[in-house]
Design a protein around this motif. Structure first.
Motif, short mmCIF file in Angstrom:
data_model
loop_
_atom_site.label_atom_id
_atom_site.label_comp_id
_atom_site.label_asym_id
_atom_site.label_seq_id
_atom_site.Cartn_x
_atom_site.Cartn_y
_atom_site.Cartn_z
N GLU A 55 0.82 -1.21 0.00
CA GLU A 55 0.00 0.00 0.00
C GLU A 55 0.86 1.26 0.00
N GLU A 56 1.91 1.29 0.82
CA GLU A 56 2.78 2.46 0.89
C GLU A 56 3.43 2.72 -0.48
N ARG A 57 4.01 1.68 -1.06
CA ARG A 57 4.70 1.85 -2.33
C ARG A 57 3.74 2.25 -3.44
N ALA A 58 2.56 1.64 -3.47
CA ALA A 58 1.58 1.96 -4.50
C ALA A 58 1.16 3.42 -4.42
N ARG A 59 0.98 3.92 -3.21
CA ARG A 59 0.59 5.31 -3.02
C ARG A 59 1.67 6.26 -3.52
N CYS A 60 2.91 5.80 -3.53
CA CYS A 60 4.04 6.62 -4.00
C CYS A 60 4.38 6.32 -5.46
N GLY A 61 3.57 5.49 -6.11
CA GLY A 61 3.81 5.16 -7.52
C GLY A 61 4.94 4.17 -7.72
N ARG A 62 5.22 3.35 -6.73
CA ARG A 62 6.30 2.36 -6.82
C ARG A 62 5.73 0.95 -6.72
N ARG A 63 6.39 0.02 -7.38
CA ARG A 63 6.05 -1.39 -7.24
C ARG A 63 7.33 -2.15 -6.97
N SER A 64 7.20 -3.30 -6.33
CA SER A 64 8.39 -4.07 -6.01
C SER A 64 8.04 -5.55 -5.92
N ARG A 65 8.94 -6.36 -6.41
CA ARG A 65 8.78 -7.81 -6.26
C ARG A 65 9.46 -8.29 -5.00
N PHE A 66 10.37 -7.49 -4.47
CA PHE A 66 11.22 -7.95 -3.38
C PHE A 66 10.92 -7.22 -2.09
N GLU A 67 11.26 -7.86 -0.97
CA GLU A 67 11.01 -7.25 0.33
C GLU A 67 11.98 -7.81 1.36
N LEU A 68 11.74 -7.48 2.61
CA LEU A 68 12.65 -7.84 3.70
C LEU A 68 12.96 -9.34 3.74
N ALA A 69 11.99 -10.18 3.44
CA ALA A 69 12.23 -11.64 3.47
C ALA A 69 13.35 -12.03 2.51
N ASP A 70 13.46 -11.35 1.37
CA ASP A 70 14.52 -11.65 0.41
C ASP A 70 15.89 -11.25 0.95
N VAL A 71 15.93 -10.22 1.78
CA VAL A 71 17.18 -9.80 2.41
C VAL A 71 17.57 -10.79 3.51
N LEU A 72 16.60 -11.19 4.31
CA LEU A 72 16.88 -12.12 5.40
C LEU A 72 17.33 -13.48 4.89
N SER A 73 16.85 -13.87 3.71
CA SER A 73 17.27 -15.14 3.12
C SER A 73 18.60 -15.01 2.38
N ARG A 74 19.17 -13.82 2.42
CA ARG A 74 20.47 -13.50 1.81
C ARG A 74 20.43 -13.55 0.28
N ASP A 75 19.23 -13.45 -0.31
CA ASP A 75 19.12 -13.41 -1.77
C ASP A 75 19.45 -12.02 -2.30
N LEU A 76 19.15 -11.00 -1.52
CA LEU A 76 19.38 -9.61 -1.94
C LEU A 76 19.98 -8.82 -0.78
N ARG A 77 20.54 -7.67 -1.12
CA ARG A 77 21.03 -6.75 -0.10
C ARG A 77 19.93 -5.73 0.18
N ILE A 78 20.01 -5.09 1.33
CA ILE A 78 18.97 -4.14 1.74
C ILE A 78 18.81 -3.01 0.70
N GLY A 79 19.90 -2.58 0.09
CA GLY A 79 19.82 -1.52 -0.91
C GLY A 79 19.03 -1.91 -2.15
N ASP A 80 18.95 -3.22 -2.42
CA ASP A 80 18.18 -3.71 -3.57
C ASP A 80 16.68 -3.67 -3.31
N VAL A 81 16.30 -3.59 -2.04
CA VAL A 81 14.90 -3.69 -1.64
C VAL A 81 14.31 -2.33 -1.25
N LEU A 82 15.14 -1.46 -0.68
CA LEU A 82 14.66 -0.13 -0.26
C LEU A 82 14.20 0.71 -1.44
#
Length: 120
Positions: A55-82
């Motif tokens: 909801e937050e991202r949509a209101r700002c016109g952003r979409r994302s496939r990735f989130e915190l779970a992807d960082v915790l699983s070490r698939d992505l870095r936090i900068g890739d998700v923010l």
């Protein structure tokens, strides 16, 4: 360390700490984003942890496939998700993964802090 002559200058030039906001309740998103923008105008660095399903991202016109779970699983870095908005607000998608911080050995705040500093 005792206060030396440069201590005041270091405090003055230090970056302001992050302010962390969360979304709670129905219709909270506009209030959180307005509050975050206001804090940025005051020179604060603001991180909004979005526990909704985007909801937050949509209101700002952003979409994302990735989130915190992807960082915790070490698939992505936090900068890739923010999501960094032009206003200075950063949004961390966390519909999945935020609850996992509670089961991290040690303090969940320390775990989140280390994630936020991993790209720095």
């Amino acid at each position: 360390m005792p206060d030396d002559q440069a201590a005041g200058l270091r405090r003055l030039l230090a970056p302001p700490p992050h302010v962390i906001l969360g979304v709670c309740g129905v219709e909270a998103t506009p209030v959180v984003l307005d509050f975050a923008d206001s804090l940025c105008e005051l020179g604060r660095r603001v991180l909004v942890i979005d526990r909704t399903r985007g909801e937050e991202r949509a209101r700002c016109g952003r979409r994302s496939r990735f989130e915190l779970a992807d960082v915790l699983s070490r698939d992505l870095r936090i900068g890739d998700v923010l999501h960094d908005l032009p206003s200075g607000v950063s949004i961390l998608p966390a519909a999945r993964g935020f609850g996992e911080l509670a089961v991290v050995p040690g303090d969940s705040r320390d775990a989140l802090r280390s994630l936020l500093h991993q790209d720095g």
